[in-house]
Design a protein around this motif. Structure first.
Motif, PDB file in Angstrom:
ATOM      1  N   UNK A  23       0.559  -1.066  -0.156  1.00 20.30           N
ATOM      2  CA  UNK A  23       0.296   0.703  -0.247  1.00 20.30           C
ATOM      3  C   UNK A  23       1.344   1.013  -0.204  1.00 20.30           C
ATOM      4  N   UNK A  24       1.806   0.872   0.392  1.00 23.40           N
ATOM      5  CA  UNK A  24       2.954   2.513   1.272  1.00 23.40           C
ATOM      6  C   UNK A  24       3.468   2.698  -0.310  1.00 23.40           C
ATOM      7  N   UNK A  25       4.041   2.070  -1.221  1.00 18.25           N
ATOM      8  CA  UNK A  25       4.553   1.559  -1.936  1.00 18.25           C
ATOM      9  C   UNK A  25       3.434   2.515  -3.237  1.00 18.25           C
ATOM     10  N   UNK A  26       2.537   2.157  -3.101  1.00 17.34           N
ATOM     11  CA  UNK A  26       1.835   1.668  -4.247  1.00 17.34           C
ATOM     12  C   UNK A  26       0.965   3.713  -4.272  1.00 17.34           C
ATOM     13  N   UNK A  27       0.628   4.381  -2.849  1.00 18.41           N
ATOM     14  CA  UNK A  27       0.251   5.243  -3.056  1.00 18.41           C
ATOM     15  C   UNK A  27       1.614   6.104  -3.482  1.00 18.41           C
ATOM     16  N   UNK A  28       2.893   5.894  -2.429  1.00  8.17           N
ATOM     17  CA  UNK A  28       3.458   6.582  -2.613  1.00  8.17           C
ATOM     18  C   UNK A  28       5.145   6.877  -3.438  1.00  8.17           C
ATOM     19  N   UNK A  29       4.942   6.252  -3.775  1.00  2.00           N
ATOM     20  CA  UNK A  29       6.139   6.071  -5.092  1.00  2.00           C
ATOM     21  C   UNK A  29       5.355   6.079  -6.371  1.00  2.00           C
ATOM     22  N   UNK A  30       5.545   6.754  -7.969  1.00  2.00           N
ATOM     23  CA  UNK A  30       5.105   6.938  -8.958  1.00  2.00           C
ATOM     24  C   UNK A  30       5.822   6.211  -9.813  1.00  2.00           C
ATOM     25  N   UNK A  31       5.749   5.365 -10.740  1.00  2.00           N
ATOM     26  CA  UNK A  31       6.378   4.656 -11.810  1.00  2.00           C
ATOM     27  C   UNK A  31       6.653   5.845 -12.730  1.00  2.00           C
ATOM     28  N   UNK A  32       6.032   6.638 -13.172  1.00  2.00           N
ATOM     29  CA  UNK A  32       6.360   7.359 -14.194  1.00  2.00           C
ATOM     30  C   UNK A  32       7.915   8.321 -13.515  1.00  2.00           C
ATOM     31  N   UNK A  33       7.865   8.693 -12.993  1.00  2.00           N
ATOM     32  CA  UNK A  33       9.358   8.198 -12.050  1.00  2.00           C
ATOM     33  C   UNK A  33      10.430   7.723 -12.705  1.00  2.00           C
ATOM     34  N   UNK A  34      10.257   6.730 -13.296  1.00  2.00           N
ATOM     35  CA  UNK A  34      11.738   5.492 -13.424  1.00  2.00           C
ATOM     36  C   UNK A  34      11.168   5.206 -15.695  1.00  2.00           C
ATOM     37  N   UNK A  35      10.862   6.178 -16.059  1.00  2.00           N
ATOM     38  CA  UNK A  35      10.611   6.146 -17.357  1.00  2.00           C
ATOM     39  C   UNK A  35      11.576   6.111 -18.021  1.00  2.00           C
ATOM     40  N   UNK A  36      12.866   6.985 -17.726  1.00  2.00           N
ATOM     41  CA  UNK A  36      14.031   7.574 -17.844  1.00  2.00           C
ATOM     42  C   UNK A  36      14.817   5.848 -17.921  1.00  2.00           C
ATOM     43  N   UNK A  37      14.383   6.064 -16.797  1.00  2.00           N
ATOM     44  CA  UNK A  37      15.455   4.360 -15.910  1.00  2.00           C
ATOM     45  C   UNK A  37      15.462   3.444 -16.813  1.00  2.00           C
ATOM     46  N   UNK A  38      14.136   2.965 -17.643  1.00  2.00           N
ATOM     47  CA  UNK A  38      13.493   2.199 -17.971  1.00  2.00           C
ATOM     48  C   UNK A  38      14.475   2.053 -19.013  1.00  2.00           C
ATOM     49  N   UNK A  39      14.071   3.658 -20.065  1.00  2.00           N
ATOM     50  CA  UNK A  39      14.336   2.964 -21.708  1.00  2.00           C
ATOM     51  C   UNK A  39      15.965   2.967 -21.263  1.00  2.00           C
ATOM     52  N   UNK A  40      16.700   3.306 -20.498  1.00  2.00           N
ATOM     53  CA  UNK A  40      18.112   3.593 -20.673  1.00  2.00           C
ATOM     54  C   UNK A  40      18.085   1.681 -20.478  1.00  2.00           C
ATOM     55  N   UNK A  41      17.611   1.005 -19.692  1.00  2.00           N
ATOM     56  CA  UNK A  41      18.098   0.123 -19.516  1.00  2.00           C
ATOM     57  C   UNK A  41      17.875  -0.924 -20.490  1.00  2.00           C
ATOM     58  N   UNK A  42      16.872  -0.778 -21.495  1.00  2.00           N
ATOM     59  CA  UNK A  42      16.464  -1.222 -22.007  1.00  2.00           C
ATOM     60  C   UNK A  42      17.653  -1.253 -23.445  1.00  2.00           C
ATOM     61  N   UNK A  43      18.366  -0.259 -23.482  1.00  2.00           N
ATOM     62  CA  UNK A  43      18.716   0.418 -24.410  1.00  2.00           C
ATOM     63  C   UNK A  43      20.689  -0.024 -24.269  1.00  2.00           C
ATOM     64  N   UNK A  44      21.134  -0.635 -22.780  1.00  2.00           N
ATOM     65  CA  UNK A  44      21.575  -0.980 -22.389  1.00  2.00           C
ATOM     66  C   UNK A  44      22.007  -2.449 -22.972  1.00  2.00           C
ATOM     67  N   UNK A  45      20.815  -3.296 -22.715  1.00  2.00           N
ATOM     68  CA  UNK A  45      20.746  -4.521 -22.728  1.00  2.00           C
ATOM     69  C   UNK A  45      20.420  -5.169 -24.593  1.00  2.00           C
ATOM     70  N   UNK A  46      19.758  -4.651 -24.428  1.00  2.00           N
ATOM     71  CA  UNK A  46      19.346  -4.465 -25.829  1.00  2.00           C
ATOM     72  C   UNK A  46      19.538  -4.137 -27.176  1.00  2.00           C
ATOM     73  N   UNK A  47      19.151  -4.323 -28.898  1.00  2.00           N
ATOM     74  CA  UNK A  47      19.663  -3.172 -30.018  1.00  2.00           C
ATOM     75  C   UNK A  47      18.269  -2.749 -30.286  1.00  2.00           C
ATOM     76  N   UNK A  48      18.375  -2.655 -29.007  1.00  2.00           N
ATOM     77  CA  UNK A  48      16.423  -1.815 -29.433  1.00  2.00           C
ATOM     78  C   UNK A  48      16.450   0.182 -28.586  1.00  2.00           C
ATOM     79  N   UNK A  49      15.565   0.098 -28.911  1.00  2.00           N
ATOM     80  CA  UNK A  49      15.274   1.929 -28.407  1.00  2.00           C
ATOM     81  C   UNK A  49      13.751   1.984 -27.720  1.00  2.00           C
ATOM     82  N   UNK A  50      13.749   2.212 -26.413  1.00  2.00           N
ATOM     83  CA  UNK A  50      12.490   1.519 -25.528  1.00  2.00           C
ATOM     84  C   UNK A  50      12.235   3.729 -26.140  1.00  2.00           C
ATOM     85  N   UNK A  51      10.480   3.664 -26.087  1.00  2.00           N
ATOM     86  CA  UNK A  51       9.959   5.281 -26.026  1.00  2.00           C
ATOM     87  C   UNK A  51       8.849   5.013 -25.221  1.00  2.00           C
ATOM     88  N   UNK A  52       8.425   5.323 -23.941  1.00  2.00           N
ATOM     89  CA  UNK A  52       7.555   5.840 -23.181  1.00  2.00           C
ATOM     90  C   UNK A  52       6.952   6.658 -23.102  1.00  2.00           C
TER      91      UNK A  52
END
Length: 744
Positions: A23-52
């Protein structure tokens, strides 16, 4: 008990802490703050480019995730995957109870592009980023696990915690919409697409019935083809995942494209029940109907013993349909037939039982317009054995043959045929004819014949082919190891009957043929008239023939034919000419008189005629023809060429009675003389011109008759003078007569 209470309280506290943490995590953490991190992880581990590009979200009650506007691209900017929306929601408490209850599973706007370049390289291959191997360790034999180590690996540990438990699953809604998959192959210049795919289902629960709806469009570039599909059904899946049922199946398809000459064709697959029991190994197809345009297939089949040797039992039916209408519906040209009303009532039904390796069709009914076939058949997979026993009613094959050419076309064909005959004398034409013979199509596909394993019994109550009318036609055929044996081909034909048996040995590239034929009292006149419009001979034909030949083309079989035949005609006639008239004209020529009779019949009747034929290639030779006719005795010999249908036949006719005209009176001058007649030319020519007096031999006969007459008169005068001078002295008469004959 105190320990148990402490343990339970600790467990409850742990679960409560876990829930509070979520409950605390879902209420206090906004996953949109991690868009850049997710996109960067995809770029580092694949040959693809992720855009959210859309929002990311999650929820606690129900536990869910929400993803919007996501795009995966290759490094060169080409699209790979796009997603408009993904929503997944599941009840948290149901997960803790191992009874997952999914509230929603929504997938919208998924687009996948699969592509192969000109080199055959696929864009879905090698999409994981390559990393340098920083390990300097090399594998050694010591790295190979020992037997004891192998026994300790987790793969050998059996998890029995859920053994005997059935899966519980509940889903309120599944919605997959607007899904598109593109496939492009630049190497073969071909492409295919699945567009507008949607799958909708709700209230899904194992063991309960739930509705399913699927729709999609598909297309292909080569051949150009499009498909629109709509599928509706009610599904039941048991919790043990071993029992399945599809009920109230209704699926409709619209197909168009090059194979159908760009016409739109409707098709459907409908059914009451499809029930599968994987535990028992059974599948039941109840009242399943497949349809393409006006062609339908209805079936009820039960399959059992699927886990070992599948067995089938049920029935198949193709209700009556028009083949011509079907061809028109799918954009194909109609079959041109002499009778435009045929191929409009076709059908089939049978009971089916056995296994896929030993399949039996019983109570078969085949409908071909007004003709009905019944019987059974059997197919064995192991030795490719096919057995069939069929019986048919009346069939007129001539109705199904192509219509005759129009008069203009026929005239053109005659002109071409005449030109071919004229050119045949030139070397170039001869060369062309040789090439044509070399290109003659083989009669038997030898590889197919060698693979045959057949036992066929076929009876046709009545068969009309090329105007020939056969009754009670029976064929008994066996084939195996490259040898085809026709043990019987019999039937009734024009008031008589025939029986043929044959053997074909196709084990070599030059197959050999042995044919034996018996014919009993077949009336030859109506047969020839119906078959080739020939009216040259009538009577009941009796024939015994044995022929052997070799080859795999018509010309080769004719050229290699060797054999013998004996024939006799009972109470018949030659038509188109009168041998009595021709004989009378010959005798009148010898008598130096003129025939006055004009009402001669245009036929030559005989009481009996018999002879023997020697078959040598296309040449049928007869050297012992005899015929008994009113007032005549006929002896003949000659040759018939079956390739050109030409005849070259000589006949000697002796008058043994009065012929009906004073000019051909049988006097001492002609008594014992044989009048020569020659029959020469094509059997298709005018019969009146086919047989004539043999002019050259007739001249010799006239001279011989003159000498005979002179001798007769001289003998008469000598006898008169001897009687006058010697009286009754017979011995002296004989001596003087012998002396006079010696002088001449």
């Amino acid at each position: 008990m105190r320990i148990l209470k402490i343990t339970l309280l600790a467990l409850i506290g742990l679960i409560t802490l876990l829930l509070l943490s979520i409950v605390a995590i879902t209420a206090t953490i906004d996953p949109n703050d991690y868009k850049a991190d997710i996109e960067s992880a995809v770029a580092q581990n694949t040959t693809l480019r992720l855009s959210i590009n859309g929002d990311l979200g999650w929820s606690f009650i129900p536990l869910g995730v929400d993803v919007n506007s996501v795009k995966l691209e290759h490094s060169n900017g080409k699209p790979f995957t796009e997603l408009n929306q993904l929503t997944a929601q599941v009840g948290l408490l149901s997960l803790l109870k191992f009874n997952p209850q999914v509230h929603k599973l929504i997938l919208d706007g998924l687009t996948v592009t699969l592509e192969k370049n000109e080199k055959g390289e696929a864009n879905w291959e090698n999409i994981t980023a390559k990393k340098e191997d920083t390990s300097n360790q090399k594998s050694t034999p010591d790295a190979i696990p020992s037997d004891n180590q192998k026994q300790a690996t987790p793969t050998d540990v059996t998890d029995t915690s859920t053994k005997g438990q059935s899966l519980q699953l509940e889903i309120e809604e599944v919605a997959i919409t607007n899904t598109t998959i593109h496939y492009i192959d630049k190497q073969t210049n071909q492409s295919a697409s699945l567009e507008g795919f949607s799958l909708l289902a709700n209230n899904i629960a194992l063991g309960s019935e739930f509705p399913l709806n699927i729709e999609f469009n598909a297309s292909n570039s080569a051949p150009e083809l499009t498909l629109e599909a709509s599928i509706n059904a009610a599904l039941t899946i048991n919790s043990d995942l071993k029992h399945f049922a599809i009920k109230q199946l209704q699926s409709n398809y619209q197909i168009a494209g090059a194979p159908f000459n760009n016409k739109q064709v409707t098709a459907s697959i409908n059914g009451d029940n499809i029930i599968a029991d994987m535990e028992k190994g059974t599948v039941e197809l109840d009242k399943i109907a497949l349809k393409l345009a006006n062609l339908a297939l209805n079936t009820h089949i039960t399959m059992t013993n699927l886990n070992d040797q599948p067995q089938l039992n049920g029935n198949l039916e193709v209700p009556n349909f028009s083949l011509q209408e079907l061809l028109s519906s799918i954009g194909q040209p109609a079959i041109e037939t002499t009778d435009p009303e045929v191929l409009k009532h076709l059908g089939f039904s049978t009971k089916i039982n056995g296994s896929l390796s030993d399949l039996k069709l019983e109570d078969m009914v085949i409908q071909l317009d007004g003709t009905r076939y019944t019987g059974l058949s059997n197919y064995r997979l192991d030795d490719q054995f096919v057995a069939a026993n069929l019986r048919g009613s009346k069939l007129n094959i001539d109705r199904y043959l192509p219509p005759p050419a129009d008069p203009v076309t026929q005239v053109a064909q005659v002109i071409d045929s005449t030109k071919t005959k004229q050119d045949a004398a030139t070397p170039s034409a001869t060369s062309s004819k040789t090439q044509s013979t070399e290109q003659e199509s083989p009669l038997l596909p030898l590889d197919v014949v060698r693979a045959l394993n057949l036992d066929i019994s076929f009876v046709q109550e009545q068969l009309i082919v090329k105007n020939l009318k056969l009754n009670d036609l029976t064929l008994l055929l066996k084939a195996g190891d490259g040898i085809v044996t026709l043990t019987e081909a019999s039937g009734k034909l024009y008031e008589g009957n025939f029986d043929v048996n044959a053997k074909i040995d196709a084990t070599s590239d030059t197959p050999t043929w042995a044919i034996s034929k018996k014919v009993n009292n077949i009336q030859i006149m109506p047969l020839l008239k119906d078959y080739q419009e020939l009216e040259i001979i009538s009577g009941g034909l009796n024939l015994n023939a044995d022929v052997k030949t070799a080859g795999n083309t018509v010309s080769a079989l004719r050229s290699a034919a060797k054999g013998n035949a004996n024939f006799n005609f009972d109470k018949g006639a030659f038509h188109g000419f009168n041998l009595t008239k021709i004989t009378c004209e010959g005798i009148a020529l010898i008598n130096k008189d003129k025939v006055t009779k004009s009402d001669w019949a245009d036929k030559s009747e005989f009481q009996a005629m018999k002879g023997a034929l020697t078959i040598n290639g296309n040449q049928f030779t007869n050297n012992n023809l005899t015929a008994a006719m009113s007032g005549l005795a006929v002896i003949g010999k000659g040759v018939i060429d079956t390739e050109t249908t030409n005849i070259n036949y000589g006949v000697d006719i002796k008058a043994i009675g009065e012929l009906g005209d004073n000019a051909c009176r049988v006097n001492d001058k002609v008594k014992g003389l044989a009048i020569p007649v020659i029959c020469k030319g094509s059997l298709s020519d005018d019969p009146a011109k086919l047989c004539q007096l043999d002019g050259s031999r007739m001249q010799e006969l006239v001279v011989a008759a003159g000498k005979k007459e002179l001798k007769r008169k001289a003998d008469k005068e000598i006898n008169k003078q001897l009687d006058k001078h010697l009286g009754d002295d017979s011995e002296t008469k004989k001596s003087v007569k012998k002396l006079i004959e010696g002088l001449f």
